[in-house]
Design a protein around this motif. Structure first.
Motif, PDB file in Angstrom:
ATOM      1  N   PRO A  16       0.831  -1.203   0.000  1.00 19.12           N
ATOM      2  CA  PRO A  16       0.000   0.000   0.000  1.00 19.12           C
ATOM      3  C   PRO A  16       0.866   1.253   0.000  1.00 19.12           C
ATOM      4  O   PRO A  16       1.864   1.321   0.718  1.00 19.12           O
ATOM      5  CB  PRO A  16      -0.810  -0.120   1.284  1.00 19.12           C
ATOM      6  N   SER A  17       0.465   2.228  -0.818  1.00 21.23           N
ATOM      7  CA  SER A  17       1.167   3.507  -0.837  1.00 21.23           C
ATOM      8  C   SER A  17       0.320   4.509  -0.061  1.00 21.23           C
ATOM      9  O   SER A  17      -0.901   4.568  -0.242  1.00 21.23           O
ATOM     10  CB  SER A  17       1.345   3.958  -2.288  1.00 21.23           C
ATOM     11  N   ILE A  18       0.956   5.287   0.808  1.00 18.23           N
ATOM     12  CA  ILE A  18       0.189   6.181   1.701  1.00 18.23           C
ATOM     13  C   ILE A  18      -0.295   7.432   0.976  1.00 18.23           C
ATOM     14  O   ILE A  18      -0.986   8.260   1.564  1.00 18.23           O
ATOM     15  CB  ILE A  18       1.003   6.578   2.947  1.00 18.23           C
ATOM     16  N   ILE A  53       5.072  -1.072   3.207  1.00 19.53           N
ATOM     17  CA  ILE A  53       4.373   0.205   3.032  1.00 19.53           C
ATOM     18  C   ILE A  53       5.271   1.092   2.171  1.00 19.53           C
ATOM     19  O   ILE A  53       6.499   1.110   2.372  1.00 19.53           O
ATOM     20  CB  ILE A  53       4.133   0.905   4.397  1.00 19.53           C
ATOM     21  N   GLN A  54       4.663   1.822   1.220  1.00 24.64           N
ATOM     22  CA  GLN A  54       5.464   2.738   0.410  1.00 24.64           C
ATOM     23  C   GLN A  54       5.105   4.188   0.729  1.00 24.64           C
ATOM     24  O   GLN A  54       3.925   4.539   0.800  1.00 24.64           O
ATOM     25  CB  GLN A  54       5.279   2.518  -1.086  1.00 24.64           C
ATOM     26  N   VAL A  55       6.156   5.000   0.926  1.00 22.57           N
ATOM     27  CA  VAL A  55       5.989   6.447   1.099  1.00 22.57           C
ATOM     28  C   VAL A  55       6.410   7.112  -0.209  1.00 22.57           C
ATOM     29  O   VAL A  55       7.557   6.979  -0.639  1.00 22.57           O
ATOM     30  CB  VAL A  55       6.839   6.966   2.283  1.00 22.57           C
ATOM     31  N   THR A  60       3.613   2.394 -13.874  1.00 21.91           N
ATOM     32  CA  THR A  60       2.516   2.044 -14.788  1.00 21.91           C
ATOM     33  C   THR A  60       1.544   3.213 -14.950  1.00 21.91           C
ATOM     34  O   THR A  60       0.451   3.051 -15.490  1.00 21.91           O
ATOM     35  CB  THR A  60       1.816   0.775 -14.256  1.00 21.91           C
ATOM     36  N   VAL A  61       1.954   4.364 -14.412  1.00 21.73           N
ATOM     37  CA  VAL A  61       1.318   5.665 -14.693  1.00 21.73           C
ATOM     38  C   VAL A  61       2.470   6.676 -14.753  1.00 21.73           C
ATOM     39  O   VAL A  61       3.581   6.406 -14.319  1.00 21.73           O
ATOM     40  CB  VAL A  61       0.342   6.117 -13.581  1.00 21.73           C
ATOM     41  N   GLU A  62       2.141   7.890 -15.262  1.00 18.92           N
ATOM     42  CA  GLU A  62       3.114   8.992 -15.181  1.00 18.92           C
ATOM     43  C   GLU A  62       3.098   9.438 -13.714  1.00 18.92           C
ATOM     44  O   GLU A  62       2.011   9.760 -13.187  1.00 18.92           O
ATOM     45  CB  GLU A  62       2.668  10.131 -16.102  1.00 18.92           C
ATOM     46  N   GLY A  83      -2.087   9.872  -7.238  1.00 17.05           N
ATOM     47  CA  GLY A  83      -2.737   8.580  -7.100  1.00 17.05           C
ATOM     48  C   GLY A  83      -3.992   8.542  -7.949  1.00 17.05           C
ATOM     49  O   GLY A  83      -4.436   9.567  -8.449  1.00 17.05           O
ATOM     50  N   GLY A  84      -4.550   7.347  -8.112  1.00 21.08           N
ATOM     51  CA  GLY A  84      -5.835   7.201  -8.789  1.00 21.08           C
ATOM     52  C   GLY A  84      -5.817   7.412 -10.293  1.00 21.08           C
ATOM     53  O   GLY A  84      -6.855   7.635 -10.905  1.00 21.08           O
ATOM     54  N   GLN A  85      -4.632   7.346 -10.912  1.00 18.47           N
ATOM     55  CA  GLN A  85      -4.575   7.496 -12.378  1.00 18.47           C
ATOM     56  C   GLN A  85      -4.843   6.175 -13.082  1.00 18.47           C
ATOM     57  O   GLN A  85      -4.781   5.120 -12.470  1.00 18.47           O
ATOM     58  CB  GLN A  85      -3.205   8.046 -12.806  1.00 18.47           C
ATOM     59  N   VAL A 139       5.616  -2.749  -9.627  1.00  9.90           N
ATOM     60  CA  VAL A 139       4.820  -1.891 -10.508  1.00  9.90           C
ATOM     61  C   VAL A 139       4.055  -0.910  -9.633  1.00  9.90           C
ATOM     62  O   VAL A 139       3.748  -1.198  -8.463  1.00  9.90           O
ATOM     63  CB  VAL A 139       3.838  -2.708 -11.386  1.00  9.90           C
ATOM     64  N   ASP A 140       3.749   0.258 -10.215  1.00 13.76           N
ATOM     65  CA  ASP A 140       3.266   1.355  -9.379  1.00 13.76           C
ATOM     66  C   ASP A 140       2.395   2.306 -10.195  1.00 13.76           C
ATOM     67  O   ASP A 140       2.881   3.001 -11.073  1.00 13.76           O
ATOM     68  CB  ASP A 140       4.504   2.096  -8.829  1.00 13.76           C
ATOM     69  N   GLY A 141       1.068   2.228  -9.889  1.00 10.07           N
ATOM     70  CA  GLY A 141       0.164   3.185 -10.543  1.00 10.07           C
ATOM     71  C   GLY A 141      -0.975   2.467 -11.244  1.00 10.07           C
ATOM     72  O   GLY A 141      -0.726   1.708 -12.184  1.00 10.07           O
TER      73      GLY A 141
HETATM   74  C1  DX5 Z   1       3.024   8.092  -8.459  1.00  5.55           C
HETATM   75  C2  DX5 Z   1       2.599   7.483  -7.155  1.00  5.55           C
HETATM   76  C3  DX5 Z   1       1.371   6.599  -7.353  1.00  5.55           C
HETATM   77  C4  DX5 Z   1       0.980   5.840  -6.104  1.00  5.55           C
HETATM   78  C5  DX5 Z   1       0.008   4.728  -6.408  1.00  5.55           C
HETATM   79  O1  DX5 Z   1       2.024   8.839  -9.004  1.00  5.55           O
HETATM   80  O2  DX5 Z   1       3.694   6.738  -6.686  1.00  5.55           O
HETATM   81  O3  DX5 Z   1       1.656   5.696  -8.376  1.00  5.55           O
HETATM   82  O4  DX5 Z   1       2.103   5.277  -5.527  1.00  5.55           O
HETATM   83  O5  DX5 Z   1      -1.110   5.312  -6.972  1.00  5.55           O
HETATM   84  P1  DX5 Z   1      -2.450   4.510  -7.329  1.00  5.55           P
HETATM   85  O6  DX5 Z   1      -2.316   3.087  -6.855  1.00  5.55           O
HETATM   86  O7  DX5 Z   1      -3.532   5.264  -6.578  1.00  5.55           O
HETATM   87  O8  DX5 Z   1      -2.578   4.611  -8.810  1.00  5.55           O
END
Ligand code: DX5
Length: 216
Positions: free
Chosen positions: A8-10, A33-35, A139-141, A145-147, A171-173
């Motif tokens: 989970p990312s905070i 946990i990711q900050v 996996t997003v720019e 969050g929420g992209q 992976v992240d996003g």
């Molecule tokens: C970069 C951030 C987000 C976050 C996860 O924009 O690092 O990727 O960690 O975002 P969600 O899971 O809400 O797309």
């Protein structure tokens, strides 16, 4: 196949109840946990500093990782290592001294990760791969969050896995119950999830369970 870890990312948590939200994730079986650290320059958003990593560290026994979406991360790795981050990720695009930065992270006793943005070719990792513990395929720019998950991401994960069988792929996003199986099948084993956990309508535990069930 590696065991899948849910991180989970905070970024999407209720920062006013941060300790509680972190403990909810821990009780629900989160693995780390990711900050998400953002400086308003590398990405158009401003978030947390080392003191938030310390606060998260005090709230959980889980490993805490710091994802530095900041320019010149070499200026900050020591502060984040001292704050208790056990893994520090820097963006391949953000420093002209990536090798030295990775060495410094490891000399400080943390594991070293490199994050790569959607439009950066996988080949940018080739020379640093033997020295790092983890690659974070964005996996997003980055920035919010929420992209929406970028559709070509599983293919990119596969290309990283083709370069190295050892390195952990994170992976992240936009990772949720729909997208998680796609990236795990491609070779990812560490899933950062913000909105699909802290924004999940059924609550944090249900959000984590939905992803866990989706990847089996
Ligand atoms: C970069 C951030 C987000 C976050 C996860 O924009 O690092 O990727 O960690 O975002 P969600 O899971 O809400 O797309």
């Amino acid at each position: 196949m590696r065991a899948v870890e849910i991180v989970p990312s905070i970024l999407s948590a209720d920062v006013g109840r941060l300790a509680e939200q972190v403990q909810e994730a821990e009780s629900a079986g989160a693995d780390r946990i990711q900050v998400d650290v953002m400086d308003g320059h590398f990405v158009p958003n401003l978030t947390f500093g080392p003191q938030v990593v310390e606060a998260v560290r005090r709230a959980t026994k889980l490993p805490v990782e710091a994802h530095l979406m900041v320019e010149r991360p070499e200026l900050f790795v020591e502060a984040f290592a001292r704050s208790g981050a056990t893994l520090i990720e820097v963006q391949v695009e953000a420093t002209t001294s990536l090798y030295r930065t990775v060495q410094t992270i490891k000399e400080l006793g943390a594991r070293a990760g490199v994050a790569i943005n959607p439009a950066t070719p996988v080949d940018a990792l080739r020379e640093i791969l033997p020295y790092i513990d983890l690659v974070n395929v964005m996996t997003v720019e980055p920035g919010f969050g929420g992209q929406k998950f970028i559709p070509h991401s599983p293919e990119k994960v596969r290309r990283v896995r083709d370069l190295s069988n050892q390195v952990e792929i994170e992976v992240d996003g936009g990772i949720d119950a729909r997208t998680a199986p796609l990236v795990v099948k491609a070779g990812a084993s560490v899933l950062v999830a913000g909105n699909s956990v802290y924004g999940y309508k059924g609550g944090v535990a249900a959000g984590i369970k939905a992803i866990r069930d989706a990847v089996g």
